[in-house]
Write a protein that holds these residues in place. Structure first.
Motif, PDB file in Angstrom:
ATOM      1  N   VAL A   1      27.287  62.841  14.171  1.00  0.00           N
ATOM      2  CA  VAL A   1      27.390  63.019  15.618  1.00  0.00           C
ATOM      3  C   VAL A   1      26.964  61.733  16.297  1.00  0.00           C
ATOM      4  CG1 VAL A   1      26.213  64.128  17.571  1.00  0.00           C
ATOM      5  CG2 VAL A   1      27.238  65.517  15.808  1.00  0.00           C
ATOM      6  N   SER A   2      27.693  61.386  17.362  1.00  0.00           N
ATOM      7  CA  SER A   2      27.358  60.228  18.191  1.00  0.00           C
ATOM      8  C   SER A   2      27.008  60.751  19.581  1.00  0.00           C
ATOM      9  CB  SER A   2      28.539  59.261  18.254  1.00  0.00           C
ATOM     10  OG  SER A   2      28.258  58.164  19.095  1.00  0.00           O
ATOM     11  N   LEU A   3      25.738  60.622  19.966  1.00  0.00           N
ATOM     12  CA  LEU A   3      25.244  61.184  21.228  1.00  0.00           C
ATOM     13  C   LEU A   3      25.260  60.132  22.338  1.00  0.00           C
ATOM     14  CD1 LEU A   3      22.121  63.234  20.070  1.00  0.00           C
ATOM     15  CD2 LEU A   3      24.166  64.180  21.155  1.00  0.00           C
ATOM     16  N   GLY A   4      25.807  60.494  23.494  1.00  0.00           N
ATOM     17  CA  GLY A   4      25.830  59.599  24.646  1.00  0.00           C
ATOM     18  C   GLY A   4      24.543  59.696  25.442  1.00  0.00           C
ATOM     19  N   VAL A   5      23.448  59.166  24.902  1.00  0.00           N
ATOM     20  CA  VAL A   5      22.143  59.259  25.567  1.00  0.00           C
ATOM     21  C   VAL A   5      22.084  58.320  26.768  1.00  0.00           C
ATOM     22  CG1 VAL A   5      19.666  58.850  25.271  1.00  0.00           C
ATOM     23  CG2 VAL A   5      20.957  60.057  23.499  1.00  0.00           C
ATOM     24  N   GLN A   6      22.416  57.043  26.569  1.00  0.00           N
ATOM     25  CA  GLN A   6      22.565  55.978  27.585  1.00  0.00           C
ATOM     26  C   GLN A   6      21.263  55.448  28.165  1.00  0.00           C
ATOM     27  OE1 GLN A   6      25.166  55.292  26.686  1.00  0.00           O
ATOM     28  NE2 GLN A   6      26.823  56.736  26.969  1.00  0.00           N
ATOM     29  N   ALA A   7      20.231  56.254  28.325  1.00  0.00           N
ATOM     30  CA  ALA A   7      18.942  55.751  28.829  1.00  0.00           C
ATOM     31  C   ALA A   7      17.853  56.761  28.483  1.00  0.00           C
ATOM     32  CB  ALA A   7      18.986  55.535  30.348  1.00  0.00           C
ATOM     33  N   LEU A   8      16.619  56.250  28.304  1.00  0.00           N
ATOM     34  CA  LEU A   8      15.463  57.127  28.105  1.00  0.00           C
ATOM     35  C   LEU A   8      14.549  56.993  29.316  1.00  0.00           C
ATOM     36  CD1 LEU A   8      14.769  56.589  24.292  1.00  0.00           C
ATOM     37  CD2 LEU A   8      15.803  58.587  25.397  1.00  0.00           C
TER      38      LEU A   8
END
Length: 385
Positions: free
Chosen positions: A123-130
């Motif tokens: 799976v590739s998760l589109g987190v983009q920022a924490l």
């Protein structure tokens, strides 16, 4: 990794629907406020694959990638039907990489388990920022808490996990990015995709940037952020293997390596592109971007292809150069010569070496140095001219 290895044959499936359109995104993604007829689209994917199979002939698939859009809005049954259609048209060996892109806001435990049962193993998760403030700025629907929950769930469910982060955000300091990146590495299983924020034409961010409302880092600061990204990732065991992609050794994205090693791939779905060998020449295909129009075309004639071309040897060589020099392993000089009909200029290579922008890899390959990666477009243009 060996730059001369078989670059593979991938299948890319584009799910074009999203819950919301991010203001920086120029991908072919569409918001539908009513329910999407998933059975219709699954059937259309299968039909377009059968049409592509007639053109590629029998092939052995090395990777499958379900991208978008937001593929995690698909029901597990839809994903299962799509993967069955791939196997009905080409040979799919057991255990090959099958990736699905997911957004943290659309993650559910039951759905993840369903994807795993359907055959997804990465799976590739589109987190983009924490950082919740920057997530809102980027138009993301999830919070940091939701992102971390999705990461934990993915690690429990799938053998392999990657997630994306965007850096060079407005006002982002080196110290803030280092802290965020180190936190991300602490959560990462084996792979991170780390992209600089770019302002793409036709996006809401482009209009805001033109109006002076989105300040992006100047080139020197952006280069410093890039260098810091490489150093911190490598120090924590996730060295770069491509300009924006970092992995523990052996955990590189096999599907993306098909692109960067200039392999062949079929693109299925609205707005998908493909590049594969047909009758001895590399052909390019691209499909209708509007989802419903694409489905109508597939139902009427078997595919949604609206254009394409046969590449010349020179065009193939230029593309190989452009893609291959993104990789830390570099390009195979003999393969370049075979594609183009001529070797790269030793004089140009020597000049770029003097500037410490490229470096040889033994006697067979050429790679861009870290300094060369920062100005890669210029390096490629120089070598290709």
């Amino acid at each position: 990794m060996n730059a001369s290895r078989d670059p593979g044959f991938g299948v890319y499936i584009h799910w074009p629907f999203c819950a919301a359109k991010c203001p920086y995104c120029d991908f072919n993604s569409h918001v539908r406020h009513g329910a999407v007829d998933q059975e219709r689209f699954a059937a259309a994917f299968a039909r377009e694959m059968a049409s592509m199979r007639q053109r590629t002939g029998p092939r052995t698939v090395t990777s499958i990638f379900l991208g978008g859009g937001t593929p995690s809005l698909m029901k597990p049954e839809t994903v299962g039907a799509v993967l069955e259609a791939v196997a009905a048209n080409w040979t799919v060996p057991a255990g090959i990489e099958v990736t699905l892109e997911a957004n943290p806001s659309s993650v559910e435990a039951e759905r993840f388990a369903g994807y795993r049962d359907a055959g997804v193993n990465r799976v590739s998760l589109g987190v983009q920022a924490l950082n919740d403030t920057d997530l809102r700025f980027l138009g993301r629907l999830h919070s940091v808490e939701q992102a971390l929950h999705a990461i934990r769930l993915a690690r429990e469910t799938f053998p392999r996990l990657s997630f994306d982060l965007i850096y060079a955000r407005p006002g982002q300091t080196l110290e803030a990015w280092q802290a965020e990146l180190e936190a991300a590495i602490g959560h990462a299983a084996d792979h991170l995709s780390l992209y600089q924020l770019t302002i793409e034409e036709g996006t809401p961010f482009h209009a805001l940037h033109a109006a002076g409302k989105i300040p992006i880092p100047d080139p020197d600061h952006a280069a410093e952020l890039y260098r810091l990204t490489q150093e911190v990732s490598a120090a924590h065991g996730l060295p770069a293997y491509e300009i924006s992609n970092h992995a523990r050794p052996g955990a590189e994205s096999q599907h993306n390596l098909v692109y960067w090693r200039y392999g062949e791939y079929v693109g299925v779905g609205p707005g998908a592109h493909g590049r594969f060998i047909e009758d001895g020449r590399r052909v390019v295909t691209f499909t209708e971007r509007m989802p419903e129009t694409w489905a109508n075309l597939v139902e009427a004639r078997g595919n949604g292809i609206t254009g394409g071309e046969v590449l010349t040897r020179s065009e193939e060589a230029d593309e190989y150069l452009l893609m291959g020099l993104r990789l830390v392993e570099g390009i195979d000089l003999a393969r370049y010569e075979a594609l183009s009909g001529r070797p790269l200029s030793n004089r140009r290579i020597a000049a770029l070496q003097d500037e410490e922008l490229v470096a040889p890899v033994g006697n067979h390959a050429l790679r861009a140095t870290p300094a060369g990666m920062i100005v890669l477009d210029a390096v490629v243009a120089d070598l290709a001219s």
